[in-house]
Design a protein around this motif. Structure first.
Motif, PDB file in Angstrom:
ATOM      1  N   LEU A  89      -2.470 -15.740 -10.406  1.00 54.31           N
ATOM      2  CA  LEU A  89      -3.589 -15.210 -11.011  1.00 54.31           C
ATOM      3  C   LEU A  89      -4.178 -16.382 -11.761  1.00 54.31           C
ATOM      4  O   LEU A  89      -3.785 -16.875 -12.443  1.00 54.31           O
ATOM      5  CB  LEU A  89      -3.182 -13.843 -11.916  1.00 54.31           C
ATOM      6  CG  LEU A  89      -2.740 -12.680 -11.111  1.00 54.31           C
ATOM      7  CD1 LEU A  89      -1.957 -11.613 -12.042  1.00 54.31           C
ATOM      8  CD2 LEU A  89      -3.741 -11.985 -10.387  1.00 54.31           C
ATOM      9  N   PHE A 103      -9.352 -11.530 -15.716  1.00 57.64           N
ATOM     10  CA  PHE A 103      -8.516 -12.058 -14.534  1.00 57.64           C
ATOM     11  C   PHE A 103      -9.250 -11.828 -13.230  1.00 57.64           C
ATOM     12  O   PHE A 103      -9.960 -10.987 -12.933  1.00 57.64           O
ATOM     13  CB  PHE A 103      -7.180 -11.024 -14.477  1.00 57.64           C
ATOM     14  CG  PHE A 103      -6.211 -11.279 -15.486  1.00 57.64           C
ATOM     15  CD1 PHE A 103      -6.165 -10.816 -16.688  1.00 57.64           C
ATOM     16  CD2 PHE A 103      -5.163 -12.154 -15.180  1.00 57.64           C
ATOM     17  CE1 PHE A 103      -5.294 -11.084 -17.831  1.00 57.64           C
ATOM     18  CE2 PHE A 103      -4.055 -12.613 -16.108  1.00 57.64           C
ATOM     19  CZ  PHE A 103      -4.235 -11.994 -17.282  1.00 57.64           C
ATOM     20  N   GLY A 104      -8.775 -12.736 -12.332  1.00 62.71           N
ATOM     21  CA  GLY A 104      -9.230 -12.403 -11.122  1.00 62.71           C
ATOM     22  C   GLY A 104      -8.188 -11.492 -10.232  1.00 62.71           C
ATOM     23  O   GLY A 104      -7.406 -11.253 -10.707  1.00 62.71           O
ATOM     24  N   LYS A 105      -8.780 -11.259  -8.990  1.00 61.47           N
ATOM     25  CA  LYS A 105      -7.544 -10.369  -8.263  1.00 61.47           C
ATOM     26  C   LYS A 105      -6.281 -11.184  -7.659  1.00 61.47           C
ATOM     27  O   LYS A 105      -5.427 -10.384  -7.416  1.00 61.47           O
ATOM     28  CB  LYS A 105      -8.316  -9.732  -6.960  1.00 61.47           C
ATOM     29  CG  LYS A 105      -9.284  -8.683  -7.460  1.00 61.47           C
ATOM     30  CD  LYS A 105     -10.211  -7.924  -6.234  1.00 61.47           C
ATOM     31  CE  LYS A 105     -11.069  -7.117  -7.057  1.00 61.47           C
ATOM     32  NZ  LYS A 105     -11.783  -6.413  -5.562  1.00 61.47           N
TER      33      LYS A 105
END
Lengths: 113, 115
Positions: A89, A103-105
């Motif tokens: 992440l 956050f990104g996925k």
């Protein structure tokens, strides 16, 4: 509103291969950027934190770079091992009075023996 | 790095009941604690930010009356899911940050399943 995108969503590589995970963000006014590792059903393990004034950080086989102006960061993993299999992440940290992580996925990495 | 614990690690409850999750900073004083929620194959989403001794600040779309947050001391924050429903089933993760705010330290997470 800050948006974080990670590419690819999933990656499968043979053991020993070097690999790069990508993270991009829309608002370049960031405080820090942090890479985490998350194993299935577990919490987060911090890997590397890059301050906005830095261009890269290294820890062992991991190297993270940051290009604020283009809104990009990469996580380089050298000589990958099966134990590296996890979700990675990327999180962008906004500072000041609105300190928060976005956050990104994540990228699901599988390293095959 | 600093250590944050969460309790319980896993909880199953019936619809309509309330569940409390504890987040503790074990070896540092967390002036600010953050609560996140993570649905399967989705990003961690910040729910709320709490400063010790003051009311939590909730993110847009998070119901403050449903997700009660208490940060009564520098080492403990609690999240209470009131009148839980199946759609509240998720992975809840807390983090703590010290006064310098350079880094957040994350707990191991709590898996909530509402039947």
């Amino acid at each position: 509103k800050q948006e974080v995108t990670q590419i690819p969503a999933a990656l499968s590589v043979p053991e020993g291969e070097n690999l790069v995970l990508n993270c991009s963000f829309t608002d370049s006014a960031i405080y820090n950027l942090q890479w985490f590792r998350q194993d299935p059903g577990k919490g987060l393990t911090s890997l590397l934190l890059i301050q906005s004034s830095q261009r890269e950080q290294t820890s062992g086989r991991l190297n993270a770079s940051l290009d604020k102006s283009s809104g990009r960061s990469t996580l380089y993993i050298a000589a990958s091992q099966p134990g590296d299999s996890a979700t990675y992440l990327c999180a962008v940290i906004s500072g000041g009075s609105n300190y928060k992580l976005t956050f990104g996925k994540g990228t699901l990495l599988t390293v095959n023996p | 790095g600093a250590v944050v614990s969460q309790h319980p690690s896993r909880v199953i409850c019936k619809s309509g009941t309330s569940v409390k999750i504890e987040c503790r900073s074990l070896d540092f004083q967390a002036t600010t604690m953050f609560w996140y929620r993570q649905f399967p194959k989705k990003s961690l989403m910040l729910m709320a930010t709490s400063n010790e001794g003051s009311k939590a600040t909730y993110e847009q779309g998070v119901e403050k009356d449903k997700f009660l947050i208490n940060h009564a001391s520098l080492t403990l924050s609690t999240l209470t899911v009131t009148s839980a429903h199946p759609e509240d089933s998720s992975f809840y993760i807390c983090s703590g940050a010290g006064a310098r705010y350079n880094e957040q330290f994350f707990g191991p997470g709590t898996r909530l399943t509402v039947l």
